[in-house]
Design a protein around this motif. Structure first.
Motif, PDB file in Angstrom:
ATOM      1  N   VAL A 282       0.844  -1.201   0.000  1.00  0.00           N
ATOM      2  CA  VAL A 282       0.000   0.000   0.000  1.00  0.00           C
ATOM      3  C   VAL A 282       0.878   1.250   0.000  1.00  0.00           C
ATOM      4  CG1 VAL A 282      -1.723   1.329   1.283  1.00  0.00           C
ATOM      5  CG2 VAL A 282      -1.826  -1.186   1.278  1.00  0.00           C
ATOM      6  N   HIS A 283       0.628   2.129  -0.972  1.00  0.00           N
ATOM      7  CA  HIS A 283       1.343   3.409  -1.016  1.00  0.00           C
ATOM      8  C   HIS A 283       0.404   4.573  -0.724  1.00  0.00           C
ATOM      9  CE1 HIS A 283       5.472   2.468  -1.821  1.00  0.00           C
ATOM     10  NE2 HIS A 283       5.103   1.518  -2.663  1.00  0.00           N
ATOM     11  N   SER A 284       1.012   5.625  -0.219  1.00  0.00           N
ATOM     12  CA  SER A 284       0.242   6.780   0.251  1.00  0.00           C
ATOM     13  C   SER A 284       0.049   7.811  -0.851  1.00  0.00           C
ATOM     14  CB  SER A 284       0.987   7.439   1.403  1.00  0.00           C
ATOM     15  OG  SER A 284       2.128   8.103   0.874  1.00  0.00           O
ATOM     16  N   GLN A 422      12.774  -0.799  -4.534  1.00  0.00           N
ATOM     17  CA  GLN A 422      11.856  -1.938  -4.448  1.00  0.00           C
ATOM     18  C   GLN A 422      10.416  -1.449  -4.549  1.00  0.00           C
ATOM     19  OE1 GLN A 422      13.211  -2.919  -0.342  1.00  0.00           O
ATOM     20  NE2 GLN A 422      13.980  -4.803  -1.268  1.00  0.00           N
ATOM     21  N   THR A 423       9.509  -2.378  -4.840  1.00  0.00           N
ATOM     22  CA  THR A 423       8.093  -2.041  -4.829  1.00  0.00           C
ATOM     23  C   THR A 423       7.747  -1.352  -3.505  1.00  0.00           C
ATOM     24  OG1 THR A 423       7.648  -3.992  -6.173  1.00  0.00           O
ATOM     25  CG2 THR A 423       5.762  -3.014  -5.036  1.00  0.00           C
ATOM     26  N   GLU A 424       8.339  -1.865  -2.453  1.00  0.00           N
ATOM     27  CA  GLU A 424       8.049  -1.380  -1.108  1.00  0.00           C
ATOM     28  C   GLU A 424       8.549   0.039  -0.866  1.00  0.00           C
ATOM     29  OE1 GLU A 424       9.436  -4.248  -1.960  1.00  0.00           O
ATOM     30  OE2 GLU A 424       8.753  -5.891  -0.696  1.00  0.00           O
ATOM     31  N   THR A 425       9.578   0.456  -1.582  1.00  0.00           N
ATOM     32  CA  THR A 425      10.191   1.755  -1.261  1.00  0.00           C
ATOM     33  C   THR A 425       9.556   2.911  -2.031  1.00  0.00           C
ATOM     34  OG1 THR A 425      11.956   1.701  -2.930  1.00  0.00           O
ATOM     35  CG2 THR A 425      12.413   0.599  -0.820  1.00  0.00           C
ATOM     36  N   GLY A 426       8.741   2.608  -3.041  1.00  0.00           N
ATOM     37  CA  GLY A 426       8.015   3.646  -3.774  1.00  0.00           C
ATOM     38  C   GLY A 426       8.856   4.413  -4.766  1.00  0.00           C
ATOM     39  N   GLY A 450      17.617  11.652   2.236  1.00  0.00           N
ATOM     40  CA  GLY A 450      16.694  11.167   3.251  1.00  0.00           C
ATOM     41  C   GLY A 450      16.785   9.674   3.518  1.00  0.00           C
ATOM     42  N   VAL A 451      17.582   8.969   2.722  1.00  0.00           N
ATOM     43  CA  VAL A 451      17.690   7.514   2.896  1.00  0.00           C
ATOM     44  C   VAL A 451      18.921   7.201   3.746  1.00  0.00           C
ATOM     45  CG1 VAL A 451      18.039   5.315   1.716  1.00  0.00           C
ATOM     46  CG2 VAL A 451      16.540   7.067   0.710  1.00  0.00           C
ATOM     47  N   TRP A 479      11.400   7.255   4.858  1.00  0.00           N
ATOM     48  CA  TRP A 479      11.455   8.240   3.786  1.00  0.00           C
ATOM     49  C   TRP A 479      10.018   8.330   3.276  1.00  0.00           C
ATOM     50  CZ3 TRP A 479      12.733   3.318   4.059  1.00  0.00           C
ATOM     51  CH2 TRP A 479      12.147   2.437   3.146  1.00  0.00           C
ATOM     52  N   PRO A 480       9.645   9.457   2.649  1.00  0.00           N
ATOM     53  CA  PRO A 480       8.213   9.661   2.369  1.00  0.00           C
ATOM     54  C   PRO A 480       7.580   8.635   1.435  1.00  0.00           C
ATOM     55  CG  PRO A 480       9.409  11.735   2.203  1.00  0.00           C
ATOM     56  CD  PRO A 480      10.446  10.666   2.365  1.00  0.00           C
TER      57      PRO A 480
END
Ligand code: WTA
Length: 656
Positions: A282-284, A422-426, A450-451, A479-480
C-alpha cells in the motif's frame, strides 16, 4: 569526443561525468553532500521544504511521524495535509503547459501512428474516465483493478482513480486469469478496467476473455469497463460489462478533484515475497508523490522540455513511479511503449529513441543483456545522439552489460544511473546522481536524500560500521515514499519488514559497502549461497560467467552438496552461433576460477537455450533452484513465465 573519462578510484574503475554533464546537472558533488547531510540530520526540515514541490489543498503542519518498532509500526508523512494527486499531475500544469505533450504513446506495431497527448487532452481524458467510474458507482476509498495493455488509457485510469479518491491496483497484463481473480478478490475491487486485446511483440493477448474467466471466481457485483484497443471480438455480459469508448463520448469533460488526506492510500500493488501469496503493497498519497517527483527530477536530471522514456510496464512499481506519477507531477513528457525490445527486430528500442528524440532512457539489465547478445549492429545503425542519461533498475547490473550500455548505447557520453529500490520503497533508494558521482559499473553507489542505509550483520543484527564491509541491507529511518502497510494485513507488514532486525526496515537484499563507502547490491539474501563455509553472491558468479565472450546470459543457484553444503549450479545461455561442448564447460570453469577464485568454481554447468523469466524479465530463480535440486514435483506455478516451455527443456537436459 568521449566526455566520461575512466579513472581508478580506491577500489574500482570509475567514470567521472564530463564537465558539461556536471555543469548542466541539478545536483553536483558539493550540493549532494550538503543536501544529503541536511536530509538525514534534520528530516523534518528537509522534507518539510521538499513537500512544497507539490500543490496542497490544505498545507501540512506536521512532517514526519514514524515508528519502526515491532508491534507499533506506523509511517506517516505530511499527515495533516490534503491534496489530490491527479490535480498535481495534470491541472496545475494546464496554465503553463496545456499544449505540451504529456504522454507520447508508441504502439507495438511501428507502422501504427504514435500519439502525442497534451496536458489539456490528458485532463479531458482523465476527467471523462473519472466521471465514467463514478457513474459505475466507484467512490472514495473503493478499489479498482486496472488490467490493461501499455496504452494511454492505463494512465487515464490511474489518474482518474486518484482524482475521485479510489484506490487502484494494477495487474500486469501478462498475468493469468487466476492471478487476476486473486487480486480482484484480495482487494475487494468494485470494478475491473480492461481492454479487448493487448498487442505485444506482434501477438495479441485476449485480455477481456482473461477478465471474463477471472470474474467467474469473483462476486457478481464486480463490474467490467472495457477499452477498445484492437477491436477484437469479445463476449459481452449485459449489466456487468461497460463500453468505455461509447461512454467516453458522452461523459463530461470536467471532474472535480477529491480532497484527499496525505495518508489516504493512492494504490495497492501486489508483489511476491519469499513466502506465501503475493502481498498488496500500500502506497500513500502525499509522501509517495513528493518522493516519486523529487527522485524523477534529480536522478534522471530531468529538465523542462526533455523527452523521458522508461521501458517498464505500468503493471510494476517502476511504471507507477517513473512512467506516470513522478514524470507527470514534474510536468514532463513521458513515453509509453506498448511493445517489446525485439519486435519487429532487436533495434526497436534504439529506433524509438531516435524517432522521439529521447533524452533519458531507463530500462532493466536483463533487456540490455538480451540485446547485447544480438550484436552491436542493431544499436550502431541508429543515431542516439539525443540520449543524455541512461538508467537501469531491477537487478544488479553486471559490469559487462554496464560497459556495453555505456560504450555502445551511450557512446561514453551518458551517465548511467543504477537505481536500487523496491516495490516497497516507492522510489529510488540508492543510485549515483548524474552530475554528482563518478560512476562505478555495477554499483548503486549512494543513498538518495533522506535515505539512511545500514549494513547489518545477518547473525547479530548489529550495524557494521566503516567501509569495505558486507552484510544485509536495512534502512534506519523512514522516507516519504515508503509503503505504509500490507493491504488488509498490517501484521504481515510488520513481520515481513521489521521483525528480523529490530528497529530497521529490512530490504531482503545483501550488500557491500566498498572502501570508498559506495554500496553494491549483492542480490536477495535468499539467493545467497554458502559453499564450503564461504558466503557467495550468486550474482558474482553470474557476472563472471557473462564476462566470458561466448556467454550471453547466466543464472546461478545453490543446490545441496554432500561435501560443500551447497554447490554452484550454473545455467548458461551462449551467444548466438556459439556451440556448446565439454571443452567449453572446462573453459568456463577455469574462467570463473580465475575471475573470482577457486571457491567459486562451478560444480555444474547446464546449457540453457532460454531461462525461465517472468514477463517483466525477472529470472525465476525459484524454478532454477528446484531443477538444480532435482525436485520437479514442487516447481510451483509456471504460468506467469514469458515462455513456460523453457522449463521443460531445462528439466529434459538437466546436467549432473
Ligand atoms: C532488486 C523494482 C540491484 C533487489 C524497482 C530488490 C536491484 C528487488 C536493483 C526489488 C539494482 C532492484 N541493483 N538489485 N539497481 N533494483 N533490485 O520490487 O533485489 O520488483 O530487492 O522493485 O530488485 O524488486 P521490485
Amino acid at each position: 569526443m568521449n566526455t566520461t573519462a575512466p579513472s581508478e578510484s580506491a577500489t574500482e574503475k570509475s567514470y567521472t561525468p564530463s564537465a558539461e554533464v556536471i555543469a548542466n546537472a541539478h545536483v553536483d558533488a558539493a550540493k549532494y553532500d550538503k543536501m544529503y547531510a541536511a536530509s538525514v540530520n534534520d528530516p523534518d526540515a528537509f522534507w518539510g521544504e521538499q513537500g512544497k514541490r507539490i500543490d496542497w489543498i490544505k498545507p501540512y503542519t506536521q512532517v514526519k511521524d514514524v515508528d519502526f518498532n515491532l508491534g507499533s509500526v506506523k509511517i506517516n508523512w505530511f499527515a495533516d495535509g490534503t491534496l489530490n494527486v491527479s490535480a498535481n499531475c495534470i491541472d496545475r500544469h494546464l496554465e503553463t503547459r496545456g499544449d505540451q505533450t504529456a504522454i507520447i504513446f508508441e504502439p507495438d506495431d511501428p507502422n501504427e501512428a504514435a500519439q502525442h497527448i497534451s496536458y489539456s487532452e490528458l485532463h479531458r481524458r482523465t476527467c471523462r474516465m473519472a466521471n465514467i467510474l463514478e457513474s459505475m458507482g466507484v467512490g472514495k476509498g473503493d478499489r479498482v483493478i486496472i488490467y490493461l495493455p501499455m496504452i494511454p488509457e492505463a494512465a487515464y485510469a490511474m489518474l482518474a482513480c486518484a482524482r475521485i479518491g479510489a484506490i487502484h491496483s494494477i495487474v500486469f497484463a501478462g498475468f493469468s486469469p487466476d492471478a487476476l481473480a486473486a487480486r480482484i478478490n484480495g482487494s475487494d475491487a468494485k470494478v475491473v478496467i480492461t481492454a479487448d486485446e493487448a498487442p505485444r511483440g506482434g501477438r495479441k493477448t485476449a485480455l477481456k476473455s482473461n477478465a471474463d474467466a477471472a470474474l467467474l471466481h469473483c462476486k457478481d457485483s464486480v463490474k467490467c469497463l472495457v477499452v477498445k484497443r484492437t477491436g477484437g471480438q469479445t463476449t459481452w455480459v449485459d449489466g456487468r460489462d461497460f463500453d468505455y469508448n461509447a461512454m467516453a463520448l458522452e461523459a463530461d469533460d470536467y471532474s472535480k478533484p477529491a480532497e484527499m488526506n496525505a495518508e489516504d492510500p493512492l494504490f495497492v500493488l501486489y508483489t511476491s515475497g519469499s513466502t506465501g501469496q503475493p502481498k498488496g503493497v500500500v502506497h500513500s498519497t502525499g509522501g509517495y508523490l513528493v518522493y516519486a517527483a523529487l527522485t524523477h527530477e534529480l536522478v534522471f536530471d530531468y529538465h523542462d522540455g526533455d523527452v523521458y522514456w522508461c521501458t517498464a510496464d505500468v503493471g510494476w512499481v517502476t511504471g507507477h513511479s517513473y512512467i506516470v506519477y513522478g514524470p507527470l507531477a514534474n510536468g514532463a513528457t513521458t513515453l509509453m511503449f506498448e511493445g517489446v525490445p525485439t519486435y519487429p527486430d532487436a533495434s526497436r528500442f534504439w529506433q524509438v529513441c531516435d524517432k522521439h528524440k529521447v533524452n533519458q532512457f531507463y530500462t532493466a539489465p536483463t533487456a540490455l543483456r538480451a540485446l547485447m547478445g544480438q550484436g552491436n549492429e542493431w544499436v550502431e545503425k541508429c543515431d542516439l545522439s539525443s540520449l543524455r542519461i541512461l538508467g537501469t533498475v531491477g537487478e544488479p547490473i553486471n559490469p559487462e552489460a554496464w560497459n556495453w550500455y555505456n560504450d555502445i548505447v551511450g557512446k561514453g557520453r551518458c551517465p548511467i544511473v543504477d537505481t536500487w529500490w523496491q516495490t516497497e520503497t516507492g522510489g529510488h533508494m540508492m543510485t549515483p546522481l548524474p552530475g554528482a558521482h563518478a560512476l562505478k559499473p555495477g554499483s548503486a553507489q549512494k543513498p538518495f536524500f533522506g535515505v539512511h542505509p545500514v549494513v547489518l550483520d545477518p547473525q547479530s543484527g548489529e550495524e557494521i560500521e566503516g567501509n569495505d564491509v558486507e552484510g544485509v541491507l536495512a534502512i534506519k529511518d523512514s522516507w516519504p515514499g515508503q509503503m505504509r502497510t500490507v493491504w488488509g494485513d498490517h501484521d504481515r507488514f510488520e513481520k515481513t519488514y521489521f521483525s528480523d532486525y529490530k528497529g530497521y526496515y529490512f530490504s531482503g537484499d545483501g550488500c557491500r559497502r566498498d572502501a570508498d563507502g559506495d554500496y553494491w547490491i549483492t542480490g536477495r539474501v535468499d539467493d545467497v549461497i554458502n559453499v564450503s563455509g564461504h558466503r557467495m553472491g550468486t550474482a558474482e558468479v553470474e557476472s563472471a560467467l557473462v564476462a566470458h565472450p561466448k556467454v550471453a546470459e547466466a543464472a546461478v543457484v545453490g543446490y545441496p552438496h554432500d561435501i560443500k553444503g551447497q554447490g554452484i549450479y550454473c545455467y548458461v545461455t551462449l551467444m548466438n552461433g556459439v556451440e556448446s561442448s565439454d571443452e567449453l564447460t572446462k573453459e568456463l570453469r577455469t574462467w570463473v576460477r580465475t575471475e573470482i577464485g577457486p571457491i567459486a568454481s562451478p560444480d555444474v554447468i547446464q546449457w540453457a537455450p532460454g531461462l525461465p523469466k517472468t514477463r517483466s524479465g525477472k529470472i525465476m530463480r525459484r524454478i532454477l533452484r528446484k531443477i538444480a535440486e532435482n525436485d520437479y514435483g514442487s516447481l510451483g506455478d509456471t504460468s506467469t513465465l514469458a515462455d513456460p516451455s523453457v522449463v521443460d527443456d531445462l528439466i529434459a537436459n538437466r546436467a549432473g
